[in-house]
Write a protein that holds these residues in place. Structure first.
Motif, PDB file in Angstrom:
ATOM      1  N   ASP A 186       0.839  -1.204   0.000  1.00  0.00           N
ATOM      2  CA  ASP A 186       0.000   0.000   0.000  1.00  0.00           C
ATOM      3  C   ASP A 186       0.871   1.250   0.000  1.00  0.00           C
ATOM      4  N   GLN A 187       2.011   1.193   0.695  1.00  0.00           N
ATOM      5  CA  GLN A 187       2.930   2.329   0.728  1.00  0.00           C
ATOM      6  C   GLN A 187       3.436   2.640  -0.677  1.00  0.00           C
ATOM      7  N   LEU A 188       3.758   1.618  -1.453  1.00  0.00           N
ATOM      8  CA  LEU A 188       4.225   1.820  -2.821  1.00  0.00           C
ATOM      9  C   LEU A 188       3.122   2.422  -3.683  1.00  0.00           C
ATOM     10  N   LYS A 189       1.921   1.887  -3.589  1.00  0.00           N
ATOM     11  CA  LYS A 189       0.792   2.418  -4.376  1.00  0.00           C
ATOM     12  C   LYS A 189       0.556   3.889  -4.051  1.00  0.00           C
ATOM     13  N   GLN A 190       0.601   4.225  -2.768  1.00  0.00           N
ATOM     14  CA  GLN A 190       0.400   5.616  -2.347  1.00  0.00           C
ATOM     15  C   GLN A 190       1.524   6.504  -2.866  1.00  0.00           C
ATOM     16  N   ALA A 191       2.757   6.039  -2.789  1.00  0.00           N
ATOM     17  CA  ALA A 191       3.905   6.832  -3.247  1.00  0.00           C
ATOM     18  C   ALA A 191       3.816   7.110  -4.748  1.00  0.00           C
ATOM     19  N   ILE A 192       3.379   6.139  -5.533  1.00  0.00           N
ATOM     20  CA  ILE A 192       3.256   6.330  -6.984  1.00  0.00           C
ATOM     21  C   ILE A 192       2.246   7.422  -7.297  1.00  0.00           C
ATOM     22  N   ASN A 193       1.185   7.497  -6.520  1.00  0.00           N
ATOM     23  CA  ASN A 193       0.178   8.545  -6.731  1.00  0.00           C
ATOM     24  C   ASN A 193       0.619   9.900  -6.193  1.00  0.00           C
ATOM     25  N   GLU A 194       1.345   9.895  -5.104  1.00  0.00           N
ATOM     26  CA  GLU A 194       1.743  11.144  -4.449  1.00  0.00           C
ATOM     27  C   GLU A 194       2.954  11.819  -5.095  1.00  0.00           C
ATOM     28  N   TYR A 195       3.952  11.052  -5.466  1.00  0.00           N
ATOM     29  CA  TYR A 195       5.196  11.601  -5.998  1.00  0.00           C
ATOM     30  C   TYR A 195       5.197  11.446  -7.515  1.00  0.00           C
ATOM     31  N   ARG A 196       4.829  12.521  -8.209  1.00  0.00           N
ATOM     32  CA  ARG A 196       4.652  12.466  -9.653  1.00  0.00           C
ATOM     33  C   ARG A 196       5.833  13.114 -10.372  1.00  0.00           C
ATOM     34  N   TYR A 197       6.308  12.415 -11.367  1.00  0.00           N
ATOM     35  CA  TYR A 197       7.395  12.894 -12.204  1.00  0.00           C
ATOM     36  C   TYR A 197       6.801  13.568 -13.442  1.00  0.00           C
ATOM     37  N   SER A 198       7.650  14.079 -14.306  1.00  0.00           N
ATOM     38  CA  SER A 198       7.185  14.646 -15.571  1.00  0.00           C
ATOM     39  C   SER A 198       6.471  13.557 -16.355  1.00  0.00           C
ATOM     40  N   LYS A 199       5.475  13.977 -17.104  1.00  0.00           N
ATOM     41  CA  LYS A 199       4.590  13.042 -17.822  1.00  0.00           C
ATOM     42  C   LYS A 199       5.341  12.102 -18.770  1.00  0.00           C
ATOM     43  N   LYS A 200       6.355  12.626 -19.461  1.00  0.00           N
ATOM     44  CA  LYS A 200       7.122  11.793 -20.390  1.00  0.00           C
ATOM     45  C   LYS A 200       8.224  11.058 -19.640  1.00  0.00           C
ATOM     46  N   VAL A 201       8.254   9.747 -19.852  1.00  0.00           N
ATOM     47  CA  VAL A 201       9.283   8.891 -19.267  1.00  0.00           C
ATOM     48  C   VAL A 201      10.086   8.314 -20.426  1.00  0.00           C
ATOM     49  N   PHE A 202      11.393   8.378 -20.341  1.00  0.00           N
ATOM     50  CA  PHE A 202      12.251   7.902 -21.410  1.00  0.00           C
ATOM     51  C   PHE A 202      12.728   6.482 -21.081  1.00  0.00           C
ATOM     52  N   VAL A 203      12.377   5.550 -21.963  1.00  0.00           N
ATOM     53  CA  VAL A 203      12.667   4.135 -21.749  1.00  0.00           C
ATOM     54  C   VAL A 203      13.779   3.700 -22.700  1.00  0.00           C
ATOM     55  N   LEU A 204      14.823   3.127 -22.137  1.00  0.00           N
ATOM     56  CA  LEU A 204      15.912   2.579 -22.942  1.00  0.00           C
ATOM     57  C   LEU A 204      15.625   1.097 -23.149  1.00  0.00           C
ATOM     58  N   PRO A 205      15.516   0.663 -24.405  1.00  0.00           N
ATOM     59  CA  PRO A 205      15.136  -0.729 -24.679  1.00  0.00           C
ATOM     60  C   PRO A 205      16.305  -1.699 -24.530  1.00  0.00           C
ATOM     61  N   PRO A 206      15.999  -2.981 -24.383  1.00  0.00           N
ATOM     62  CA  PRO A 206      17.060  -3.986 -24.337  1.00  0.00           C
ATOM     63  C   PRO A 206      17.911  -3.908 -25.599  1.00  0.00           C
ATOM     64  N   TRP A 207      19.218  -4.057 -25.391  1.00  0.00           N
ATOM     65  CA  TRP A 207      20.162  -3.924 -26.503  1.00  0.00           C
ATOM     66  C   TRP A 207      21.232  -4.981 -26.269  1.00  0.00           C
ATOM     67  N   LYS A 208      21.061  -6.106 -26.925  1.00  0.00           N
ATOM     68  CA  LYS A 208      21.923  -7.267 -26.677  1.00  0.00           C
ATOM     69  C   LYS A 208      23.399  -6.956 -26.870  1.00  0.00           C
ATOM     70  N   GLU A 209      23.715  -6.111 -27.821  1.00  0.00           N
ATOM     71  CA  GLU A 209      25.119  -5.815 -28.126  1.00  0.00           C
ATOM     72  C   GLU A 209      25.833  -5.066 -26.994  1.00  0.00           C
ATOM     73  N   ILE A 210      25.097  -4.344 -26.166  1.00  0.00           N
ATOM     74  CA  ILE A 210      25.761  -3.630 -25.066  1.00  0.00           C
ATOM     75  C   ILE A 210      25.508  -4.280 -23.707  1.00  0.00           C
ATOM     76  N   TYR A 211      24.586  -5.243 -23.662  1.00  0.00           N
ATOM     77  CA  TYR A 211      24.251  -5.861 -22.382  1.00  0.00           C
ATOM     78  C   TYR A 211      25.390  -6.750 -21.879  1.00  0.00           C
ATOM     79  N   HIS A 212      25.658  -6.650 -20.589  1.00  0.00           N
ATOM     80  CA  HIS A 212      26.570  -7.574 -19.919  1.00  0.00           C
ATOM     81  C   HIS A 212      26.168  -7.673 -18.458  1.00  0.00           C
ATOM     82  N   SER A 213      26.386  -8.824 -17.883  1.00  0.00           N
ATOM     83  CA  SER A 213      26.092  -8.992 -16.461  1.00  0.00           C
ATOM     84  C   SER A 213      27.332  -8.597 -15.662  1.00  0.00           C
TER      85      SER A 213
END
Length: 184
Positions: free
Chosen positions: A101-128
């Motif tokens: 419930d704390q997480l759900k409340q935090a997501i509603n209370e603490y709002r970021y800018s509307k646009k979120v930039f997502v970096l997609p999976p990229w096998k060529e640069i991925y490493h563990s």
């Protein structure tokens, strides 16, 4: 008008978020690092993938640290985050656990800018590494969950192409300049 712009760069592990954030910092903007990675690297609590009794404690610690980051933002300045509070939903979903419930409340209370930039999976640069233990198949799953959870939380996801850091920076700043939110 007093504003605080909070820009999220998110995505699965190993997609180039940290490298991109360092480039953003090089442009003079405040950045906030990935909390979970710092906590795991610092040995503060066992990592999530241990799937033991400390999962909830780790999730709570990450959430509290992200809230602290959120609150550190200065008015009328832009801030860039390596993941945001909604990312905790992604890892709850991955682990097949109900969000608190704390997480759900935090997501509603603490709002970021509307646009979120997502970096997609990229096998060529991925490493563990010592902290990033996910397989590339898990990275693909996390990517899908990330988009799903941010959209459910009311954000608009901008998927960045697999290109140079400078090209990604240009796309981010062009997107921010053409949004209905206050300009850079």
């Amino acid at each position: 008008m007093s504003i605080s712009k909070r820009i999220i760069l998110t995505g699965a592990p190993g997609t180039g978020k940290t490298t991109l954030l360092h480039a953003v910092r090089g442009k003079g903007y405040q950045i906030f690092s990935e909390v979970a990675r710092e906590l795991i690297s610092g040995g503060k609590i066992p990592p999530v993938w241990n799937k033991g009794k400390d999962d909830a404690a780790f999730g709570d610690l990450v959430l509290n640290e992200r809230i602290k980051q959120f609150r550190k933002a200065k008015k009328n300045e832009y801030h860039f985050y390596d993941r945001g509070i909604p990312d905790a939903l992604v890892f709850s979903q991955l682990m097949k656990k109900q969000p608190s419930d704390q997480l759900k409340q935090a997501i509603n209370e603490y709002r970021y800018s509307k646009k979120v930039f997502v970096l997609p999976p990229w096998k060529e640069i991925y490493h563990s590494d010592a902290v990033r233990k996910e397989s590339f198949e898990q990275v693909l799953e996390i990517h899908d969950y990330t988009i799903e959870q941010y959209v459910k939380a009311g954000y608009s996801c901008v998927i960045l192409p697999k290109c140079t850091v400078q090209e990604r920076l240009k796309i981010i700043f062009l997107n921010l300049q053409t949004s209905s939110e206050p300009k850079l």
